[in-house]
Design a protein around this motif. Sequence first.
Motif, short mmCIF file in Angstrom:
data_model
loop_
_atom_site.label_atom_id
_atom_site.label_comp_id
_atom_site.label_asym_id
_atom_site.label_seq_id
_atom_site.Cartn_x
_atom_site.Cartn_y
_atom_site.Cartn_z
N PRO A 3 -47.55 64.57 -80.43
CA PRO A 3 -47.97 64.79 -79.03
C PRO A 3 -48.76 63.61 -78.47
O PRO A 3 -48.62 63.29 -77.29
N ILE A 4 -49.56 62.96 -79.29
CA ILE A 4 -50.34 61.81 -78.82
C ILE A 4 -49.41 60.68 -78.40
O ILE A 4 -49.59 60.06 -77.35
N TYR A 33 -55.19 63.49 -71.43
CA TYR A 33 -54.37 64.04 -72.51
C TYR A 33 -54.34 65.58 -72.46
O TYR A 33 -53.28 66.19 -72.56
N THR A 34 -55.50 66.22 -72.25
CA THR A 34 -55.51 67.68 -72.22
C THR A 34 -54.76 68.22 -71.00
O THR A 34 -54.10 69.24 -71.09
N MET A 40 -47.24 70.29 -70.40
CA MET A 40 -46.14 70.30 -71.37
C MET A 40 -46.17 71.53 -72.28
O MET A 40 -45.40 71.62 -73.24
N ASN A 41 -47.09 72.46 -72.01
CA ASN A 41 -47.26 73.65 -72.85
C ASN A 41 -47.51 73.28 -74.32
O ASN A 41 -46.96 73.89 -75.23
N GLN A 42 -48.32 72.27 -74.51
CA GLN A 42 -48.74 71.83 -75.84
C GLN A 42 -50.19 72.23 -76.06
O GLN A 42 -50.98 72.27 -75.10
#
Length: 85
Positions: A3-4, A33-34, A40-42
Amino acid sequence: ASPIKAWAADCAEIDATGSQGWFSVTADLYEDYTQWCERMNQRPLPGPEFGEKVRQVGPIDPHRETTGRRLRGYNNIRLISSGRL
């Protein structure tokens, strides 16, 4: 892909040569990032883990800016939005 790395590809620029003099505050990167994770539903990584993983996306060096306020951040990365102001 992690994800990063996906976030960095979408939202950041990396200066592989270190010639641009870019510096980004850790809190600004993490907030972006958050927000990206929400879109992105991550599930976002906790702050300390983000700090470890973000260094894996390129030649990004942890740095403390000491001019004026003391700011923790990283050299050689900037948010794409900050470069387009």
